[in-house]
Design an enzyme around this catalytic site. Structure first.
Site, mmCIF file in Angstrom:
data_model
loop_
_atom_site.group_PDB
_atom_site.id
_atom_site.type_symbol
_atom_site.label_atom_id
_atom_site.label_comp_id
_atom_site.label_asym_id
_atom_site.label_seq_id
_atom_site.Cartn_x
_atom_site.Cartn_y
_atom_site.Cartn_z
ATOM 1 N N LEU A 289 69.288 84.143 43.857
ATOM 2 C CA LEU A 289 69.331 83.963 45.312
ATOM 3 C C LEU A 289 70.228 85.009 45.953
ATOM 4 O O LEU A 289 71.163 85.520 45.332
ATOM 5 C CB LEU A 289 69.810 82.553 45.671
ATOM 6 C CG LEU A 289 71.230 82.099 45.316
ATOM 7 C CD1 LEU A 289 72.292 82.671 46.235
ATOM 8 C CD2 LEU A 289 71.313 80.594 45.356
ATOM 9 N N VAL B 270 76.524 79.250 45.033
ATOM 10 C CA VAL B 270 75.357 78.975 44.182
ATOM 11 C C VAL B 270 75.210 77.477 43.920
ATOM 12 O O VAL B 270 74.123 76.917 44.053
ATOM 13 C CB VAL B 270 75.460 79.750 42.847
ATOM 14 C CG1 VAL B 270 74.399 79.273 41.853
ATOM 15 C CG2 VAL B 270 75.278 81.239 43.099
ATOM 16 N N GLU C 290 72.748 85.611 49.196
ATOM 17 C CA GLU C 290 73.455 84.947 50.280
ATOM 18 C C GLU C 290 72.832 85.409 51.598
ATOM 19 O O GLU C 290 72.426 86.549 51.735
ATOM 20 C CB GLU C 290 74.948 85.290 50.236
ATOM 21 C CG GLU C 290 75.660 84.533 49.139
ATOM 22 C CD GLU C 290 77.129 84.911 49.004
ATOM 23 O OE1 GLU C 290 77.733 85.358 49.978
ATOM 24 O OE2 GLU C 290 77.661 84.762 47.888
ATOM 25 N N LYS D 174 69.682 89.258 34.319
ATOM 26 C CA LYS D 174 70.450 89.150 35.569
ATOM 27 C C LYS D 174 71.313 90.397 35.798
ATOM 28 O O LYS D 174 71.367 90.953 36.900
ATOM 29 C CB LYS D 174 71.321 87.887 35.514
ATOM 30 C CG LYS D 174 72.266 87.717 36.680
ATOM 31 C CD LYS D 174 71.559 87.473 38.001
ATOM 32 C CE LYS D 174 72.538 87.608 39.148
ATOM 33 N NZ LYS D 174 71.946 87.419 40.457
ATOM 34 N N PHE E 24 65.499 97.934 50.081
ATOM 35 C CA PHE E 24 66.742 98.344 49.417
ATOM 36 C C PHE E 24 66.937 99.857 49.400
ATOM 37 O O PHE E 24 67.512 100.408 48.463
ATOM 38 C CB PHE E 24 66.771 97.783 47.980
ATOM 39 C CG PHE E 24 67.881 96.795 47.805
ATOM 40 C CD1 PHE E 24 67.809 95.544 48.376
ATOM 41 C CD2 PHE E 24 69.027 97.128 47.106
ATOM 42 C CE1 PHE E 24 68.843 94.639 48.248
ATOM 43 C CE2 PHE E 24 70.082 96.235 46.970
ATOM 44 C CZ PHE E 24 69.980 94.982 47.540
ATOM 45 N N CYS F 193 78.929 89.782 43.887
ATOM 46 C CA CYS F 193 78.083 89.989 42.701
ATOM 47 C C CYS F 193 77.970 91.442 42.242
ATOM 48 O O CYS F 193 78.337 91.749 41.109
ATOM 49 C CB CYS F 193 76.696 89.409 42.957
ATOM 50 S SG CYS F 193 76.727 87.616 43.046
#
Ligand code: NAD
Length: 433
Positions: free
Chosen positions: A151, A11, A153, A205, A250, A261
């Site tokens: 974001l 990040v 990866e 988040k 997804f 994460c």
């Protein structure tokens, strides 16, 4: 603007580079001296598509600097981003020792107004804790802002440069203005900058990642049903994805979520809820489904070989937790590998970017192939664990020539089943009859 980014990992490096790209002067601070040396010398430390070009350009233009010296790094910065690790503690809670340790240091070295930004994923109430830590040694003006990072990866630069939204949690008008100006170049197409209070930003988040993990576990359960009922998850996925309320993205079943994460953030939200005497019931199930799904492919392999795994040799394509990254943190491939090794198998692996990281972790327990076809030599079966593009249209003749047996266990549903049967493979995938 002058910016400091503390923590130069996946990040921090993307954040620092992208802010430099819009003309800011950025100093990235990290405690890892060798990382700082490599970056200062123009050597990129992570694989992230598109990042190296921006990194080298901004290094050359002297908008991007690296140091291990926190005091020097933040001295003339107006905004200090904290992009530090928040790993799970033993009880699943997010460990704040890196964040609060640096906040404490900041309090000792700050001499003028700064906006301190929590970019790391942190539990609700962390902005207050950061404020308290700084206040212990600093009496001047400052603001703490929660600005979680969304974001992904593998597409991190694109996500950062063109975010779906920017979430900024602050109750300070001064900080709001500074953060709004900083992000203005990134939202010119009209994507929203959402200002809210710190606590809502922090929870946003965790809610986002937990919702996405729930979507994955839900589809993995549908895939389990498909296998038992003779339905095809590809059809079901398309059938539900065309509904705008559900959406197409997804919805792919697989071998469970991994990465740095989702596993940690689901755990941390469960823990935070428990602390409030609330059982987050769905998330317990999400974790349970995921743990099961990570070994679903191994169960298929065991069934196929009548539990005679000892002495078998397997090829594995894909080690990173997802394509286009070298990140192997909590990668499902690693769990499959560990289990097969315990069962007495030997394994050859190939991944376009993650081989070095796996080699550091597993040493000579594995055979590291030079290319995807070399990994297949004398293998009793191929296991596909990451959906890298280059695995999607392989040379089937070459595969058949190298494999000892033409068997594929595909954890990412890369191929059409009929097509594989025509090519003469035995092909076992996820959620198809
Ligand atoms: P990382 O492990 O890749 O990087 C962390 C960096 O911090 C390392 O370079 C480490 O050396 C450095 N560091 C540790 N202690 C330090 C200190 N005291 N001073 C200076 N540097 C120090 O972690 P990451 O993947 O970049 O994640 C950082 C945070 O961002 C986490 O909270 C994570 O949950 C969150 N996040 C990650 C992603 C992702 O895709 N990786 C996406 C969104 C949010």
């Amino acid at each position: 603007m002058k910016i400091a980014v503390v923590g130069t990992g996946y990040v921090g490096l993307v954040t620092g580079t992208c802010f430099a790209e819009t003309g800011n002067r950025v100093t990235c601070v990290d405690i890892d001296q060798s990382k700082v040396n490599r970056l200062t010398n123009g050597e990129i430390t992570i694989y992230e598509p598109g990042l190296e070009k921006l990194f080298l350009r901004n290094l050359k233009e002297q908008r991007l600097h690296f140091t291990t010296d926190l005091a020097a790094g933040i001295a003339d910065a107006t905004i200090v981003f904290l992009a530090l690790p928040t790993p799970p503690g033993e009880d699943g809670s997010a460990d704040l020792k890196y964040i609060l340790g640096v906040a404490d240091e900041l309090g000792k070295i700050m001499t003028d107004y700064k906006v301190i930004v929590d970019k790391s994923t942190v539990p609700v109430g962390t902005a207050d804790k950061v404020k308290d830590a700084i206040c212990r040694n600093y009496t001047g003006e400052f603001d703490v802002v929660s600005n979680p990072e969304f974001l992904r990866e593998g597409v991190a630069v694109d996500d950062f440069m063109k975010p779906d939204r920017v979430v900024i949690g602050t109750s300070s008008d001064r900080a709001k203005k500074i953060m709004g100006d900083l992000y203005a170049p990134f939202v010119r197409q009209g994507n929203p900058v959402l200002f809210m209070d710190e606590r809502s930003a922090e929870l946003t988040k965790y809610a986002a990642n937990s919702f996405l993990a729930t979507k994955i576990s839900f589809m993995n359960e549908i895939a389990q049903l498909c296998e038992r009922m003779g339905a095809n998850v590809d059809m079901v996925r398309r059938g539900i994805g065309s509904d705008e309320r559900i959406g197409k993205r997804f919805l792919f079943p697989g071998i469970g979520y991994g990465g740095s994460c989702f596993p940690k953030d689901v755990k941390a939200l469960i823990h935070s809820a428990e602390q409030m005497d609330y059982d987050f019931k769905i998330l317990y199930a999400v974790e349970k489904v995921n743990a099961h799904q990570k070994l679903h492919l191994v169960s298929k392999i065991q069934d196929y070989f009548n539990h005679q795994i000892s002495g078998k040799h397997f090829a594995i394509w894909g080690l990173a937790f997802k394509p286009n990254t070298d990140d192997i943190r909590e990668a499902p491939a690693l769990e499959i590998i560990e289990t097969l090794l315990q069962l007495g198998a030997s394994i050859s692996v190939f991944d376009p970017e993650a081989m070095k990281n796996v080699q550091q972790l597993m040493g000579n327990k594995l055979n590291y192939a030079d290319n995807m076809y070399a990994a297949l030599n004398n293998a009793d079966a191929l296991i596909i664990a990451t959906e890298w593009s280059e695995f999607r249209t392989p040379d089937f003749e070459q595969m058949k020539a190298n494999l000892k047996a033409k068997i594929i266990f595909d954890g990412r549903n890369l191929f059409e089943k009929e097509w594989m049967l025509q090519e003469g493979f035995e092909y076992l995938s996820i959620g198809r009859p």
